[in-house]
Design a protein around this motif. Structure first.
Motif, mmCIF file in Angstrom:
data_model
loop_
_atom_site.group_PDB
_atom_site.id
_atom_site.type_symbol
_atom_site.label_atom_id
_atom_site.label_comp_id
_atom_site.label_asym_id
_atom_site.label_seq_id
_atom_site.Cartn_x
_atom_site.Cartn_y
_atom_site.Cartn_z
ATOM 1 N N UNK A 34 -6.911 37.296 -27.031
ATOM 2 C CA UNK A 34 -7.088 36.887 -25.639
ATOM 3 C C UNK A 34 -6.901 35.380 -25.537
ATOM 4 N N UNK A 35 -5.944 34.966 -24.703
ATOM 5 C CA UNK A 35 -5.566 33.557 -24.644
ATOM 6 C C UNK A 35 -5.708 33.036 -23.224
ATOM 7 N N UNK A 36 -6.544 32.014 -23.060
ATOM 8 C CA UNK A 36 -6.775 31.432 -21.735
ATOM 9 C C UNK A 36 -6.021 30.126 -21.534
ATOM 10 N N UNK A 37 -5.533 29.549 -22.624
ATOM 11 C CA UNK A 37 -4.942 28.221 -22.551
ATOM 12 C C UNK A 37 -5.961 27.130 -22.803
ATOM 13 N N UNK A 38 -7.223 27.522 -23.036
ATOM 14 C CA UNK A 38 -8.286 26.563 -23.308
ATOM 15 C C UNK A 38 -8.371 26.214 -24.781
ATOM 16 N N UNK A 39 -9.221 25.233 -25.081
ATOM 17 C CA UNK A 39 -9.297 24.694 -26.437
ATOM 18 C C UNK A 39 -9.746 25.725 -27.461
ATOM 19 N N UNK A 40 -10.655 26.631 -27.065
ATOM 20 C CA UNK A 40 -11.164 27.623 -28.006
ATOM 21 C C UNK A 40 -10.070 28.621 -28.400
ATOM 22 N N UNK A 41 -9.336 29.118 -27.409
ATOM 23 C CA UNK A 41 -8.272 30.072 -27.742
ATOM 24 C C UNK A 41 -7.117 29.374 -28.456
ATOM 25 N N UNK A 42 -6.924 28.087 -28.215
ATOM 26 C CA UNK A 42 -5.902 27.331 -28.950
ATOM 27 C C UNK A 42 -6.301 27.217 -30.416
ATOM 28 N N UNK A 43 -7.589 26.963 -30.678
ATOM 29 C CA UNK A 43 -8.075 26.948 -32.064
ATOM 30 C C UNK A 43 -7.898 28.317 -32.703
ATOM 31 N N UNK A 44 -8.111 29.366 -31.938
ATOM 32 C CA UNK A 44 -7.924 30.723 -32.454
ATOM 33 C C UNK A 44 -6.483 30.943 -32.884
ATOM 34 N N UNK A 45 -5.541 30.465 -32.097
ATOM 35 C CA UNK A 45 -4.133 30.601 -32.459
ATOM 36 C C UNK A 45 -3.841 29.839 -33.747
ATOM 37 N N UNK A 46 -4.420 28.654 -33.877
ATOM 38 C CA UNK A 46 -4.226 27.862 -35.098
ATOM 39 C C UNK A 46 -4.777 28.611 -36.307
ATOM 40 N N UNK A 47 -5.957 29.229 -36.165
ATOM 41 C CA UNK A 47 -6.534 30.012 -37.255
ATOM 42 C C UNK A 47 -5.640 31.201 -37.606
ATOM 43 N N UNK A 48 -5.096 31.844 -36.584
ATOM 44 C CA UNK A 48 -4.219 32.993 -36.830
ATOM 45 C C UNK A 48 -2.955 32.574 -37.579
#
Length: 302
Positions: A34-48
């Motif tokens: 789930x991607x909102x464009x916010x900092x938390x989901x951006x960090x999630x993408x980096x982790x992935x």
């Protein structure tokens, strides 16, 4: 010495998040992030990216689009997806309204934020998603503090905080019945400060809306809201130009800005360290009732 401790702490959180993401791919057939464009989901993408390197991220991003987003967020989302070369699934709240599945709110505090639940559940069902990775953190809000890493949802997409599974010794139980799914929160143990320090150390790109900039805003009950075409501004609410930034990104109708001159990551980190209000303290949707977040989560919200 302090920098070394911070680095070890962040490495532990990173390893934990990567481990959980790999568990999701091992246990589920059709996960999404789930991607909102916010900092938390951006960090999630980096982790992935780190979790599955050198391969591509093995699941699509999913964005529930209210139609009332900040343009900076959408521009960032589209560029990120293009750079990653992965699939983007978009659930449209406007389509849910047009089809009559939800009804547009009216009045000065009208927002589409609560309407996202129906769109989210329908998009998950349409794409046969069995695990939705989210960027929720336990420090954000008291209802989110009740979440497990693997958070079970019933056939209606609803959450029962009293019926969650134990997670002992880093063992995660993803077994489910037909029609059920899980929300998974790999960065549950992170704090807002952890997120910002991680972004700084890893030099992760984020939307400019997080940094101080001049914007036309107005004050509604102590919250600075951006003057957009989506907000029902009242006659006594005067628009002025202020130097602001956003600590959290959501629907423009309910996401408040903070007065700030923090224009670098280092200045943001200093500001967060001295803050006396949580980042969701400027979210109008969280203030509709004492149990606003928990009520929405029970219905299927993020």
């Amino acid at each position: 010495m302090q920098k070394a401790r911070n680095a070890r702490h962040l490495k532990h959180l990173e390893d934990e998040g990567i481990y959980i993401m790999r568990e999701v791919v091992a246990q589920f057939e059709r996960p999404v992030l789930l991607f909102s464009g916010g900092k938390d989901s951006i960090c999630m993408v980096h982790l992935a990216k780190k979790a599955f390197y050198p391969g591509k991220i093995p699941f699509p991003l999913m964005h529930v689009d209210t139609g009332h987003n900040f343009p900076e967020t959408i521009e960032f989302r589209d560029k990120l997806v293009e750079d990653l070369g992965i699939e983007l699934i978009i659930g449209s709240v406007q389509e849910s309204i047009d089809s009559g599945r939800v009804q547009e709110e009216t009045g000065p505090d009208a927002s589409r934020n609560a309407l996202q639940t129906v769109t989210l559940l329908e998009t998950l069902k349409e794409n046969q998603v069995d695990a939705a990775l989210g960027g929720g953190r336990r420090d954000e809000e008291k209802a989110r503090a009740k979440e497990r890493f693997f958070s079970h949802r019933d056939v209606f997409g609803q959450w029962d905080p009293k019926n969650q599974r134990p997670e002992l010794w880093d063992l995660y139980n993803g077994r489910k019945n037909q029609g059920e799914h899980f929300r998974v929160f790999p960065i549950s143990n992170w704090t807002e400060m952890d997120v910002w320090q991680y972004i700084a150390i890893k030099d992760i790109d984020i939307p400019e809306i997080y940094f101080a900039h001049e914007r036309k805003v107005f004050n509604r009950r102590g919250v600075w809201l951006a003057d957009t075409e989506f907000v029902n501004r009242q006659p006594d609410e005067k628009v002025i130009t202020k130097t602001v930034r956003f600590r959290t990104i959501g629907d423009a109708t309910c996401t408040g800005a903070v007065l700030s001159k923090a224009s670098t990551l280092e200045e943001i980190i200093q500001e967060v360290a001295s803050a006396r209000q949580t980042e969701r303290g400027n979210r109008h949707d969280d203030k509709r009732s004492e149990t606003a977040m928990e009520d929405r989560k029970r219905q299927g919200y993020f």
